[in-house]
Design a protein around this motif. Structure first.
Motif, PDB file in Angstrom:
ATOM      1  N   GLU A  73       5.433  -0.970   1.328  1.00  0.00           N
ATOM      2  CA  GLU A  73       5.059   0.215   0.547  1.00  0.00           C
ATOM      3  C   GLU A  73       5.932   0.338  -0.697  1.00  0.00           C
ATOM      4  OE1 GLU A  73       4.879   3.745   2.906  1.00  0.00           O
ATOM      5  OE2 GLU A  73       3.883   2.753   4.573  1.00  0.00           O
ATOM      6  N   ALA A 132       1.588   4.873  -0.385  1.00  0.00           N
ATOM      7  CA  ALA A 132       0.683   6.014  -0.231  1.00  0.00           C
ATOM      8  C   ALA A 132       1.481   7.285   0.001  1.00  0.00           C
ATOM      9  CB  ALA A 132      -0.272   5.781   0.937  1.00  0.00           C
ATOM     10  N   ALA A 161       1.173  -1.582  -7.425  1.00  0.00           N
ATOM     11  CA  ALA A 161       1.555  -2.002  -6.078  1.00  0.00           C
ATOM     12  C   ALA A 161       2.363  -3.289  -6.180  1.00  0.00           C
ATOM     13  CB  ALA A 161       0.320  -2.216  -5.222  1.00  0.00           C
ATOM     14  N   LYS A 195       0.851  -1.190   0.000  1.00  0.00           N
ATOM     15  CA  LYS A 195       0.000   0.000   0.000  1.00  0.00           C
ATOM     16  C   LYS A 195       0.889   1.243   0.000  1.00  0.00           C
ATOM     17  CE  LYS A 195      -3.793  -2.324   2.358  1.00  0.00           C
ATOM     18  NZ  LYS A 195      -3.186  -3.662   2.216  1.00  0.00           N
TER      19      LYS A 195
END
Length: 519
Positions: A444, A87, A433, A85
């Motif tokens: 990440e 972000a 991702a 994830k």
């Protein structure tokens, strides 16, 4: 997720990095980051040692160094539920690139490889020469290189690797724009302390480039003075005939005679005679008492005493001659052993005759001369002035097109080896991702489809790469190569997501000055 929040969830982190190409329009101005990154700055090489480190990386060592595969490969199933994830932690931003001195590569249907990209070389904790990929990136003092943190910092010993250098445009052992020695490495503390690969990036400040000059042959005195000052050089030993050896030593060159009987056995005059026989006729020898002949002051000798020509031995001997050109005065005054003659051109000569007595000996004579060579270096100037620097971007959305460049070399897991590692390669893809890789705490990362094998670690992900200018915006560095479907073929490369914390470390490094190299 910022680093402090992640520490509360996972005590030790690891991340994977990939190479991709992005084509969407980026914001025109850089946005300041509100993040407060934990910066780890470590010294690499003092400026006084830079030239010696550059000299260490000879062309042969550059070619023989092996890629660094530890912490760079993984087989991880890519699923939606297991996707990282990545972000943003704030607004997106960019720093513009600088080109190759304003030059343009021109239009081309092929991909123009960026000369900012090259190899980083270092010596690991086992003393082995290793390498990864890296790129020059824009900075205030034109002295910054981006690569993977695991290609600079050893988390096992908790210190940087030794003899770190960057060679932009590396090609088959050549350093066309010089060798740039690392001065300081800047990483995120979560990588150095927690081994968290979500922070597997490093920004290395380098000294001015050092360019090797053509090797030069010098006398021993010059060679020794150069080496005593820490210079780089080499000695070459060559076996030659007696005449070459004699001429060389008469001029002050260094040499050595091997496997010759001692003066106590045969007398010093015998060595001269031995030289002629051994090198001309390839005879072997042994000592014969009472029959040692030689030449002294142009006269045949026995046991060091002059012999009249009538007493020269006949059996087992060979007549040798030497012709000397003399003046008329010397010619008229000469009363010794030898025949005077005026040749057809009016030159005055004296021909001396002497005998070499051939006797067998088990050892052969070798004449060795030593030549000395030194290598010197010149200041090649700042990295960014010579090759330019890629821009920098952070907090960018996934789903953009990116290029990645590097030097893959290792075989796929099935044994297929498509790359040599001596030439630069590229991939182009859309960022997605990456798989979560718990072993490296990679939560990440972003990835692109790419068949790179290990060796590409540290190579750049470049958004909006402009083919004519060979520049784009650095948006990641290859951290891991992944076999995502278990077919024993690497099919993806990943990169830590560049967020505001990444920008904070980059900004810190981009404003550091490395000083001047000592003369």
């Amino acid at each position: 997720m910022n680093s402090r929040a992640k520490r509360l969830i996972l005590p030790v982190g690891g991340a994977l990095a990939a190479a991709t190409m992005i084509g969407a329009t980026l914001p025109a101005t850089a946005q300041a980051s509100t993040a407060d990154p934990d910066i780890k700055s470590s010294a690499l090489t003092p400026s006084g040692n830079a030239k010696a480190i550059a000299g260490y990386w000879t062309a042969s060592k550059l070619k023989s160094a092996s890629t660094y595969t530890a912490d760079s490969t993984v087989s991880a199933k890519l699923t939606k539920t297991g996707a990282a994830k990545a972000a943003a932690d704030g607004k997106p931003g960019v720093v513009a690139p600088t080109g190759e001195g304003g030059k343009s590569a021109g239009k081309s249907r092929n991909v123009n490889l960026p000369i900012t990209v090259g190899k980083v070389f270092f010596v690991d904790d086992k003393g082995k020469e290793r390498w990864c990929s890296g790129t020059a990136v824009q900075s205030k003092f034109r002295n910054l290189v981006a690569t993977a943190a695991h290609c600079v910092y050893d988390t096992d010993t908790n210190k940087p690797y030794g003899n770190f250098v960057f060679i932009p445009g590396y090609y088959q052992g050549k350093a066309p724009w010089g060798i740039y020695v690392g001065a300081k490495v800047n990483t995120h503390d979560d990588f150095t302390v927690y081994e968290d690969y979500d922070y597997d990036y490093a920004f290395v400040n380098v000294y001015n480039g050092i360019k090797q000059q053509p090797e030069k042959e010098v006398d021993y005195k010059t060679f020794k003075a150069h080496m005593d000052k820490g210079g780089v050089g080499r000695e070459s030993a060559t076996t030659v005939d007696f005449e070459t050896y004699d001429r060389w030593t008469q001029k002050g060159g260094l040499g050595k005679v091997e496997n010759v009987s001692s003066d106590d056995e045969v007398g010093p005059q015998f060595k001269g005679a031995l030289a002629v026989a051994t090198e001309t006729d390839k005879w072997t020898w042994e000592k014969v008492a009472g029959e040692v002949y030689g030449l002294k002051n142009d006269k045949v000798t026995l046991k060091g005493k002059d012999l009249p020509q009538s007493d020269w031995p006949k059996a087992g001997s060979k007549l040798e001659t030497r012709v000397d050109h003399v003046t008329k005065t010397e010619y008229d005054a000469y009363k010794g052993l030898g025949y005077r003659k005026i040749d057809s051109k009016g030159n005055y000569t004296i021909t001396y005759y002497f005998v070499v007595k051939y006797i067998k000996k088990t050892a052969s004579v070798k004449y060795v001369i030593y030549r000395h060579y030194i290598s010197t270096v010149a200041d090649a100037g700042r990295l960014g002035d010579n090759v330019g620097g890629q821009g920098f971007s952070w907090n960018q959305k996934l789903g953009k097109k990116v290029f990645t460049f590097g030097y893959p070399t290792s075989a796929h897991l099935d044994g297929n080896k498509p790359y040599s590692g001596h030439t630069m390669k590229w991939c182009y893809g859309t960022t997605t991702a990456a798989p979560v890789v718990a072993a490296y705490k990679a939560e990440e990362h972003q990835a692109i489809k790419c068949a790179f094998t290990p060796g590409a670690s540290g190579g750049p992900f470049l958004l909006q790469y402009k083919n004519a200018k060979r520049t784009g915006y650095l948006n990641g560095v290859v951290s891991l190569t992944i076999d995502s479907d278990g077919n024993k073929r690497y099919d993806r490369v990943t990169t830590p997501y560049f967020n505001g914390e990444t920008y904070g470390i980059y900004k810190h490094a981009a404003n550091l000055w490395t000083g001047k190299l000592p003369a």
